[in-house]
Scaffold this motif. Structure first.
Motif, short mmCIF file in Angstrom:
data_model
loop_
_atom_site.label_atom_id
_atom_site.label_comp_id
_atom_site.label_asym_id
_atom_site.label_seq_id
_atom_site.Cartn_x
_atom_site.Cartn_y
_atom_site.Cartn_z
N THR A 30 0.83 -1.20 0.00
CA THR A 30 0.00 0.00 0.00
C THR A 30 0.87 1.25 0.00
O THR A 30 1.93 1.29 0.60
N VAL A 31 0.38 2.24 -0.68
CA VAL A 31 1.08 3.53 -0.72
C VAL A 31 0.49 4.40 0.37
O VAL A 31 -0.73 4.59 0.45
N LEU A 32 1.34 4.91 1.21
CA LEU A 32 0.88 5.78 2.29
C LEU A 32 0.58 7.17 1.74
O LEU A 32 1.27 7.67 0.86
N HIS A 33 -0.43 7.78 2.27
CA HIS A 33 -0.79 9.13 1.86
C HIS A 33 -0.08 10.13 2.76
O HIS A 33 -0.03 9.97 3.97
N SER A 34 0.47 11.14 2.15
CA SER A 34 1.13 12.20 2.89
C SER A 34 0.10 13.18 3.43
O SER A 34 -0.96 13.38 2.84
N LEU A 35 0.45 13.79 4.54
CA LEU A 35 -0.43 14.80 5.11
C LEU A 35 -0.25 16.13 4.38
O LEU A 35 0.81 16.41 3.84
N MET A 36 -1.28 16.92 4.37
CA MET A 36 -1.22 18.25 3.75
C MET A 36 -0.53 19.25 4.68
O MET A 36 0.09 20.20 4.23
N PHE A 37 -0.67 19.02 6.00
CA PHE A 37 -0.12 19.94 6.99
C PHE A 37 0.74 19.16 7.98
O PHE A 37 0.42 18.02 8.34
N CYS A 38 1.79 19.79 8.44
CA CYS A 38 2.75 19.17 9.35
C CYS A 38 2.10 18.83 10.69
O CYS A 38 1.32 19.63 11.23
N ASP A 39 2.42 17.69 11.24
CA ASP A 39 1.91 17.28 12.55
C ASP A 39 2.47 18.15 13.68
O ASP A 39 1.81 18.33 14.70
N GLU A 40 3.66 18.66 13.50
CA GLU A 40 4.32 19.42 14.57
C GLU A 40 3.93 20.90 14.56
O GLU A 40 3.54 21.43 15.58
N CYS A 41 4.09 21.55 13.42
CA CYS A 41 3.93 23.02 13.38
C CYS A 41 2.69 23.48 12.61
O CYS A 41 2.42 24.67 12.56
N ASP A 42 1.95 22.58 12.02
CA ASP A 42 0.74 22.89 11.24
C ASP A 42 0.98 23.74 10.00
O ASP A 42 0.03 24.28 9.43
N ASN A 43 2.24 23.86 9.56
CA ASN A 43 2.51 24.53 8.29
C ASN A 43 2.21 23.57 7.15
O ASN A 43 2.26 22.35 7.32
N ALA A 44 1.93 24.13 5.98
CA ALA A 44 1.64 23.31 4.81
C ALA A 44 2.90 22.55 4.37
O ALA A 44 4.00 23.10 4.40
N ILE A 45 2.72 21.30 4.01
CA ILE A 45 3.82 20.49 3.46
C ILE A 45 3.78 20.66 1.95
O ILE A 45 2.75 20.41 1.33
N PRO A 46 4.89 21.11 1.35
CA PRO A 46 4.89 21.33 -0.10
C PRO A 46 4.55 20.06 -0.89
O PRO A 46 4.87 18.95 -0.48
N GLU A 47 3.88 20.26 -2.01
CA GLU A 47 3.46 19.13 -2.83
C GLU A 47 4.65 18.30 -3.31
O GLU A 47 4.57 17.07 -3.37
N ALA A 48 5.75 18.96 -3.63
CA ALA A 48 6.94 18.24 -4.09
C ALA A 48 7.43 17.25 -3.03
O ALA A 48 7.81 16.13 -3.33
N ARG A 49 7.39 17.67 -1.76
CA ARG A 49 7.81 16.77 -0.68
C ARG A 49 6.83 15.61 -0.52
O ARG A 49 7.22 14.47 -0.33
N ARG A 50 5.55 15.91 -0.61
CA ARG A 50 4.54 14.85 -0.47
C ARG A 50 4.67 13.81 -1.56
O ARG A 50 4.46 12.62 -1.33
N LEU A 51 5.02 14.25 -2.78
CA LEU A 51 5.18 13.32 -3.89
C LEU A 51 6.49 12.54 -3.79
O LEU A 51 6.55 11.36 -4.12
N ALA A 52 7.55 13.22 -3.33
CA ALA A 52 8.86 12.58 -3.25
C ALA A 52 8.96 11.63 -2.07
O ALA A 52 9.68 10.63 -2.13
N GLN A 53 8.24 11.92 -0.99
CA GLN A 53 8.30 11.12 0.23
C GLN A 53 6.89 10.70 0.63
O GLN A 53 6.28 11.30 1.50
N PRO A 54 6.35 9.66 -0.02
CA PRO A 54 4.99 9.22 0.32
C PRO A 54 4.88 8.86 1.80
O PRO A 54 5.76 8.21 2.36
#
Length: 75
Positions: A30-54
């Motif tokens: 299974t492919v894990l889904h990345s979060l849209m917002f950081c668990d620690e600081c609640d800042n947005a996680i860039p799309e490039a990071r979400r795609l590069a690091q599932p």
């Protein structure tokens, strides 16, 4: 000229390769889904990071801090 130690090393390496392959075959596909917002600081996680690091749950800054913290306590 190959001697008995070379044959033993080849056999051990073959068994290690088989064990690793068997272990990888058991891992979920299974492919894990990345979060849209950081668990620690609640800042947005860039799309490039979400795609590069599932499956990422932290932004780059928080992940770097977490890695440093883990490295410090790994000793």
């Amino acid at each position: 000229m190959a001697d008995i130690a070379d044959f033993a090393n080849d056999l051990v390496q073959e068994r290690i390769d088989q064990a690793v392959a068997a272990r990888l075959a058991l891992m979920p596909k299974t492919v894990l889904h990345s979060l849209m917002f950081c668990d620690e600081c609640d800042n947005a996680i860039p799309e490039a990071r979400r795609l590069a690091q599932p499956g990422c749950t932290l932004c780059v800054v928080c992940q770097a801090a977490d890695d440093m913290r883990a490295a410090r306590y790994a000793r």
